[in-house]
Enzyme design. Structure first.
Site, PDB file in Angstrom:
ATOM      1  N   SER A  97       0.863  -1.183   0.000  1.00 40.61           N
ATOM      2  CA  SER A  97       0.000   0.000   0.000  1.00 40.61           C
ATOM      3  C   SER A  97       0.897   1.230   0.000  1.00 40.61           C
ATOM      4  O   SER A  97       2.103   1.133   0.249  1.00 40.61           O
ATOM      5  CB  SER A  97      -0.942   0.009   1.208  1.00 40.61           C
ATOM      6  OG  SER A  97      -0.199   0.150   2.412  1.00 40.61           O
TER       7      SER A  97
ATOM      8  N   LEU B 101      -3.440   1.621   7.123  1.00 36.76           N
ATOM      9  CA  LEU B 101      -3.880   2.738   6.290  1.00 36.76           C
ATOM     10  C   LEU B 101      -3.197   2.744   4.929  1.00 36.76           C
ATOM     11  O   LEU B 101      -2.043   2.325   4.794  1.00 36.76           O
ATOM     12  CB  LEU B 101      -3.618   4.072   6.996  1.00 36.76           C
ATOM     13  CG  LEU B 101      -4.338   4.283   8.331  1.00 36.76           C
ATOM     14  CD1 LEU B 101      -4.055   5.678   8.850  1.00 36.76           C
ATOM     15  CD2 LEU B 101      -5.834   4.061   8.190  1.00 36.76           C
TER      16      LEU B 101
ATOM     17  N   HIS C 293       3.510  -5.106   2.835  1.00 36.56           N
ATOM     18  CA  HIS C 293       2.963  -5.704   4.051  1.00 36.56           C
ATOM     19  C   HIS C 293       3.347  -7.177   4.187  1.00 36.56           C
ATOM     20  O   HIS C 293       3.651  -7.640   5.294  1.00 36.56           O
ATOM     21  CB  HIS C 293       1.441  -5.586   4.061  1.00 36.56           C
ATOM     22  CG  HIS C 293       0.946  -4.185   4.166  1.00 36.56           C
ATOM     23  ND1 HIS C 293       0.749  -3.549   5.375  1.00 36.56           N
ATOM     24  CD2 HIS C 293       0.605  -3.277   3.216  1.00 36.56           C
ATOM     25  CE1 HIS C 293       0.311  -2.323   5.170  1.00 36.56           C
ATOM     26  NE2 HIS C 293       0.208  -2.130   3.866  1.00 36.56           N
TER      27      HIS C 293
ATOM     28  N   LEU D 220       4.892 -10.858   1.938  1.00 33.69           N
ATOM     29  CA  LEU D 220       5.299 -11.723   0.827  1.00 33.69           C
ATOM     30  C   LEU D 220       5.186 -13.147   1.343  1.00 33.69           C
ATOM     31  O   LEU D 220       5.746 -13.474   2.391  1.00 33.69           O
ATOM     32  CB  LEU D 220       6.734 -11.421   0.401  1.00 33.69           C
ATOM     33  CG  LEU D 220       7.471 -12.517  -0.393  1.00 33.69           C
ATOM     34  CD1 LEU D 220       6.831 -12.737  -1.755  1.00 33.69           C
ATOM     35  CD2 LEU D 220       8.943 -12.163  -0.565  1.00 33.69           C
TER      36      LEU D 220
ATOM     37  N   TYR E  48      15.965 -10.351   2.569  1.00 33.65           N
ATOM     38  CA  TYR E  48      15.627  -9.092   1.921  1.00 33.65           C
ATOM     39  C   TYR E  48      16.872  -8.302   1.516  1.00 33.65           C
ATOM     40  O   TYR E  48      16.846  -7.547   0.541  1.00 33.65           O
ATOM     41  CB  TYR E  48      14.718  -8.257   2.826  1.00 33.65           C
ATOM     42  CG  TYR E  48      13.332  -8.838   2.950  1.00 33.65           C
ATOM     43  CD1 TYR E  48      12.474  -8.876   1.850  1.00 33.65           C
ATOM     44  CD2 TYR E  48      12.872  -9.385   4.151  1.00 33.65           C
ATOM     45  CE1 TYR E  48      11.198  -9.421   1.941  1.00 33.65           C
ATOM     46  CE2 TYR E  48      11.594  -9.932   4.249  1.00 33.65           C
ATOM     47  CZ  TYR E  48      10.770  -9.950   3.138  1.00 33.65           C
ATOM     48  OH  TYR E  48       9.501 -10.500   3.226  1.00 33.65           O
TER      49      TYR E  48
END
Length: 262
Positions: free
Chosen positions: A93, A116, A127, A129, A173
């Protein structure tokens, strides 16, 4: 209308020597990447629940939150489908700050960055994976993340991607190009997180024209690169796959012109 845009409306000609009943049946594509929608929410949550609850005891997004983001910003999600079956996904998002935060104002809704969507933000908050259990250890996680980051490079309003993860996921990551920003100010129960960031630098021409060509045609521009990445990664050992994905991305960036301000 362009030829690509007209293709879905073109009906194939039937050969007079072949009867309609003997034509080949329509089959789903072997591999497909597309944005998710609310109809995918249950499949998404089932994969997420299996992947996270056994490890951390909770999911990054509950089912109502999955539906919430897929309704507000489906273009910031990406699903990987094999013959119509969801095998891996990312949900993101928009966010309007450099770091992820929680609102502490008693008059504000708690869970700010977690719940939000800020449409005017230049940051994409990733958010979650997750990969279906039967498709793990095949390099699908790094491939999907690489493709998602390439897609973000085509969005003119995106300048960075951020995420929060538990410490044991930091090396994963990092191999995808994310840099550690420090401890995240958000905690969930007793869990603490590391915040990581990826600077999004895109091809200037693609970023300028991304709104006109849309997700589906933008994805076509990445198809050849993804196929190359898949063919390389699936031949390698798991510990080498993410490093190869990062190397290929660096090579791609070196061959493209420097991005212009948009």
């Amino acid at each position: 209308m362009s030829l690509v845009g007209a293709l879905p409306f073109l009906k194939p000609r039937l050969s007079p020597s072949v009867s309609p009943g003997r034509q080949r049946r329509h089959t789903l594509p072997a591999s497909e990447f597309r944005p998710l929608n609310t109809q995918d929410a249950i499949s998404v949550f089932e994969i997420e629940k299996e992947a996270f609850i056994s490890v951390s005891g909770d999911c990054p997004l509950h089912l109502d939150e999955v539906r919430h983001f897929l309704m507000l910003c489906p273009e910031l999600s990406m699903g990987w489908f094999e013959e119509g079956r969801l095998v891996a996904f990312i949900i993101g998002s928009q966010w309007d700050q450099d770091r992820l935060t929680l609102l502490t104002d008693s008059f504000s809704k708690s869970g700010d960055a977690l719940t939000l969507h800020k449409p005017k933000g230049s940051t994409v908050h990733i958010h979650v994976l997750a990969v279906h259990r039967t498709f793990r250890q095949q390099g699908k996680g790094p491939i999907l993340m690489w493709r998602y980051l390439q897609y973000l490079r085509c969005l003119p309003y995106v300048r960075r991607a951020v995420l929060m993860c538990e410490d044991f996921l930091v090396p994963f990551y990092q191999k995808s190009g994310f840099k550690v920003q420090g401890r995240c100010s958000i905690t969930v129960a007793s869990l603490t997180f590391t915040e990581m960031q990826y600077p999004v630098r895109g091809h200037a021409l693609m970023r300028r024209n991304s709104e006109a060509i849309g997700f589906s045609q933008t994805a076509l521009l990445l198809e050849k690169q993804t196929q190359r990445l898949e063919s390389v990664l699936l031949l390698e050992e798991p510990i080498q796959r993410s490093e190869t994905a990062l190397l290929l991305e660096e090579q791609t960036q070196r061959t493209e012109p420097e991005p212009a301000d948009v």
